[in-house]
Design a protein around this motif. Structure first.
Motif, mmCIF file in Angstrom:
data_model
loop_
_atom_site.group_PDB
_atom_site.id
_atom_site.type_symbol
_atom_site.label_atom_id
_atom_site.label_comp_id
_atom_site.label_asym_id
_atom_site.label_seq_id
_atom_site.Cartn_x
_atom_site.Cartn_y
_atom_site.Cartn_z
ATOM 1 N N ASP A 48 0.837 -1.202 0.000
ATOM 2 C CA ASP A 48 0.000 0.000 0.000
ATOM 3 C C ASP A 48 0.874 1.255 0.000
ATOM 4 O OD1 ASP A 48 -1.875 1.984 0.348
ATOM 5 O OD2 ASP A 48 -2.780 1.105 2.140
ATOM 6 N N PRO A 49 0.906 1.992 -1.117
ATOM 7 C CA PRO A 49 1.773 3.168 -1.174
ATOM 8 C C PRO A 49 1.344 4.288 -0.229
ATOM 9 C CG PRO A 49 0.433 3.034 -3.153
ATOM 10 C CD PRO A 49 0.204 1.774 -2.373
ATOM 11 N N ARG A 50 0.092 4.314 0.178
ATOM 12 C CA ARG A 50 -0.343 5.337 1.141
ATOM 13 C C ARG A 50 0.254 5.079 2.514
ATOM 14 N NH1 ARG A 50 -6.534 4.463 0.439
ATOM 15 N NH2 ARG A 50 -5.623 2.412 0.576
ATOM 16 N N PRO A 89 8.125 4.605 -3.274
ATOM 17 C CA PRO A 89 9.393 3.883 -3.462
ATOM 18 C C PRO A 89 9.428 2.543 -2.714
ATOM 19 C CG PRO A 89 9.821 6.192 -3.037
ATOM 20 C CD PRO A 89 8.360 5.968 -2.793
ATOM 21 N N ALA A 90 8.946 2.529 -1.492
ATOM 22 C CA ALA A 90 8.937 1.282 -0.718
ATOM 23 C C ALA A 90 7.946 0.286 -1.304
ATOM 24 C CB ALA A 90 8.595 1.560 0.741
ATOM 25 N N ALA A 91 6.800 0.755 -1.765
ATOM 26 C CA ALA A 91 5.807 -0.148 -2.352
ATOM 27 C C ALA A 91 6.347 -0.781 -3.633
ATOM 28 C CB ALA A 91 4.506 0.596 -2.635
ATOM 29 N N ASN A 137 9.012 -3.277 -2.547
ATOM 30 C CA ASN A 137 8.376 -4.475 -1.987
ATOM 31 C C ASN A 137 7.785 -5.342 -3.093
ATOM 32 O OD1 ASN A 137 9.043 -3.651 0.578
ATOM 33 N ND2 ASN A 137 7.063 -2.732 0.990
ATOM 34 N N THR A 138 7.172 -4.708 -4.096
ATOM 35 C CA THR A 138 6.610 -5.454 -5.219
ATOM 36 C C THR A 138 7.715 -6.177 -5.976
ATOM 37 O OG1 THR A 138 4.787 -3.879 -5.411
ATOM 38 C CG2 THR A 138 5.241 -5.260 -7.325
ATOM 39 N N GLY A 174 10.598 -11.036 -7.376
ATOM 40 C CA GLY A 174 11.897 -11.719 -7.417
ATOM 41 C C GLY A 174 11.875 -13.035 -6.668
ATOM 42 N N LEU A 175 11.261 -13.029 -5.501
ATOM 43 C CA LEU A 175 11.167 -14.273 -4.726
ATOM 44 C C LEU A 175 10.314 -15.311 -5.446
ATOM 45 C CD1 LEU A 175 10.801 -12.850 -1.107
ATOM 46 C CD2 LEU A 175 12.783 -14.016 -2.104
ATOM 47 N N ALA A 176 9.234 -14.874 -6.091
ATOM 48 C CA ALA A 176 8.391 -15.802 -6.844
ATOM 49 C C ALA A 176 9.157 -16.383 -8.032
ATOM 50 C CB ALA A 176 7.120 -15.103 -7.316
ATOM 51 N N ALA A 177 9.934 -15.547 -8.719
ATOM 52 C CA ALA A 177 10.731 -16.028 -9.847
ATOM 53 C C ALA A 177 11.799 -17.005 -9.370
ATOM 54 C CB ALA A 177 11.361 -14.852 -10.580
ATOM 55 N N LEU A 178 12.435 -16.698 -8.255
ATOM 56 C CA LEU A 178 13.440 -17.592 -7.691
ATOM 57 C C LEU A 178 12.820 -18.941 -7.304
ATOM 58 C CD1 LEU A 178 16.402 -17.815 -6.790
ATOM 59 C CD2 LEU A 178 15.685 -16.957 -4.573
#
Length: 59
Positions: free
Chosen positions: A11-13, A18-20, A23-24, A29-33
């Motif tokens: 949630d960017p709010r 930048p953090a959202a 995090n995405t 990346g973890l799903a691809a790994l």
């Protein structure tokens, strides 16, 4: 469009854009790994006999 996010860390709010985005990227990346690891594991495991084909001689 609705302003609803399934997870607070996306949630960017709450965490800022930048953090959202970071995090995405981390989740993707973890799903691809995990996908690569499962594919490699699938290639390394021995094949097993599956169920007989429908209409085969075992019928």
């Amino acid at each position: 469009m609705s302003g609803w996010y399934p997870y607070p860390f996306l949630d960017p709010r709450r965490v800022g854009y930048p953090a959202a985005v970071g995090n995405t990227a981390l989740v993707l990346g973890l799903a691809a790994l995990a996908a690569v690891a499962l594919k490699l594991l699938d290639q390394r495991l021995p094949r097993t006999a599956g169920p007989p084909a429908a209409g085969g001689p075992d019928r």
